[in-house]
Design an enzyme around this catalytic site. Structure first.
Site, short mmCIF file in Angstrom:
data_model
loop_
_atom_site.label_atom_id
_atom_site.label_comp_id
_atom_site.label_asym_id
_atom_site.label_seq_id
_atom_site.Cartn_x
_atom_site.Cartn_y
_atom_site.Cartn_z
N ASN A 219 10.37 -20.91 -6.24
CA ASN A 219 11.87 -20.00 -6.26
C ASN A 219 12.80 -20.87 -5.54
O ASN A 219 12.92 -21.19 -4.58
CB ASN A 219 11.24 -18.98 -5.48
N TRP A 220 13.62 -21.61 -6.36
CA TRP A 220 14.62 -22.25 -5.85
C TRP A 220 15.85 -21.79 -5.21
O TRP A 220 16.74 -22.39 -4.77
CB TRP A 220 15.24 -23.44 -7.10
N LYS A 221 15.73 -20.34 -5.63
CA LYS A 221 16.97 -19.47 -5.20
C LYS A 221 18.23 -20.11 -5.68
O LYS A 221 18.21 -20.70 -6.94
CB LYS A 221 16.84 -19.39 -3.61
N HIS B 20 12.08 -9.33 -6.07
CA HIS B 20 12.51 -10.30 -5.01
C HIS B 20 13.03 -9.60 -3.69
O HIS B 20 14.12 -8.86 -4.07
CB HIS B 20 12.94 -11.57 -5.25
N GLU C 7 15.00 -10.61 -1.40
CA GLU C 7 16.51 -10.77 -1.42
C GLU C 7 17.24 -9.84 -2.58
O GLU C 7 18.29 -9.56 -2.21
CB GLU C 7 16.55 -12.55 -1.64
N GLU D 85 5.04 -10.94 -0.52
CA GLU D 85 5.88 -11.46 0.22
C GLU D 85 6.40 -10.53 1.32
O GLU D 85 7.35 -9.87 1.10
CB GLU D 85 7.06 -12.30 -0.56
N GLY E 196 11.43 -17.33 4.45
CA GLY E 196 12.56 -18.17 5.18
C GLY E 196 12.57 -18.37 6.50
O GLY E 196 13.47 -18.71 7.19
N SER F 69 7.29 -18.69 3.61
CA SER F 69 7.07 -19.88 4.64
C SER F 69 5.83 -20.58 4.13
O SER F 69 5.02 -21.01 5.24
CB SER F 69 7.25 -19.50 6.19
N GLY G 123 9.36 -20.94 -1.61
CA GLY G 123 10.93 -20.94 -1.43
C GLY G 123 11.48 -22.42 -1.17
O GLY G 123 11.26 -23.26 -1.52
N GLY G 124 11.74 -22.43 0.22
CA GLY G 124 12.19 -23.62 1.12
C GLY G 124 11.73 -25.06 0.66
O GLY G 124 12.06 -25.95 0.41
#
Ligand code: PGA
Length: 252
Positions: free
Chosen positions: A9-11, A97, A99, A170, A176, A215, A236-237
């Protein structure tokens, strides 16, 4: 059971040119994708076409959208429809998601519409669920998972839906933050999700992949990916670093 799905997930990161470069570097690290793995990249909309083109002749890799508006077309300024996504070669999409739930205010009703609309346009839908820290502390994890799963999935076709669905568990407090749920917390939540899926889809609930997200890094993937009822991860990150993501994809 399906192959394990390793999803990036590159956001809101990566221009089209950066996305091409990142995928090239990623592929240079993955000379052979293990047979039991599939990789999904979800770039921002503006990089979707580039990313899809970069992965065109790469079996086992596909692209997905992080979001869409649940209508085919219309006067919805600023929105993107599932038809536009599939026309870009995209096969998957996320919904729910945290966010989007917490920053953009998406509720279960909108998420349910997205799941139904995405499925009706042949998008494989990844429904994200998970509790906040205060919900966990209050002992509400199971109740919250039930609400999120039932509201999003109750109208999905019992026969055809499951093949086109995955769930990403999640925990919001692990996204994150560098904090990862421990093995027991993951097993408990994934078992709970599996039981709920088998209730919603009595025949096919067993086949739906359940991914863990929050994470995930190269140094914890081997303690996560092989747990019971963990059928993949949503990253993600660490997915923005080609070497780190490759190490996650290749974890043994
Ligand atoms: P993270 O994000 O890996 O950076 O925690 C996961 C996600 O939001 O899907």
């Amino acid at each position: 059971m399906h192959k394990k799905l390793i999803a990036a997930n590159w956001k809101m990161f990566m221009t089209p040119a950066q996305s091409t470069a990142l995928i090239q570097e990623l592929l240079s690290h993955i000379t052979q994708l293990p047979e039991d793995r599939e990789v999904l990249i979800t770039p921002p909309f503006t990089a979707l076409q580039n990313a899809t083109a970069s992965l065109k002749n790469t079996p086992g890799f596909s692209t997905g959208a992080q979001n869409f508006y649940p209508e085919q077309q219309g006067a919805f300024t600023g929105e993107i429809s599932p038809v536009m996504l599939t026309a870009c070669g995209c096969t998957h999409a996320l919904a729910g998601h945290s966010e989007r739930r917490h920053i953009l205010g998406e509720d279960n009703n909108l998420i349910s519409k997205k799941i139904l609309c995405g499925l009706s346009h042949d998008l494989h839908m990844i429904l994200c669920v998970g509790e906040t820290l205060s919900q966990r502390r209050a002992g509400h994890v199971e109740q919250l998972l039930r609400e999120q799963l039932e509201s999003a999935l109750e109208k999905v076709d019992k026969k055809t839906g499951p093949a086109m669905l995955s769930i990403a568990y999640e925990p919001v407090w692990a996204i994150g933050t560098g904090e990862v749920a421990d093995s027991q917390e993951i097993i408990t939540a994934h078992t709970c999700i599996r039981t709920l899926l088998e209730k919603i889809f009595p025949e096919k609930g067993k086949q739906i992949r359940i991914l863990y997200g929050g994470s995930v890094k190269p140094d914890n993937i081997d303690q996560i990916l092989f747990l019971d009822n963990v059928n993949g991860v949503l990253v993600g990150g660490a997915s923005l670093d080609a070497k780190k993501f490759a190490d996650i994809v290749l974890a043994t």
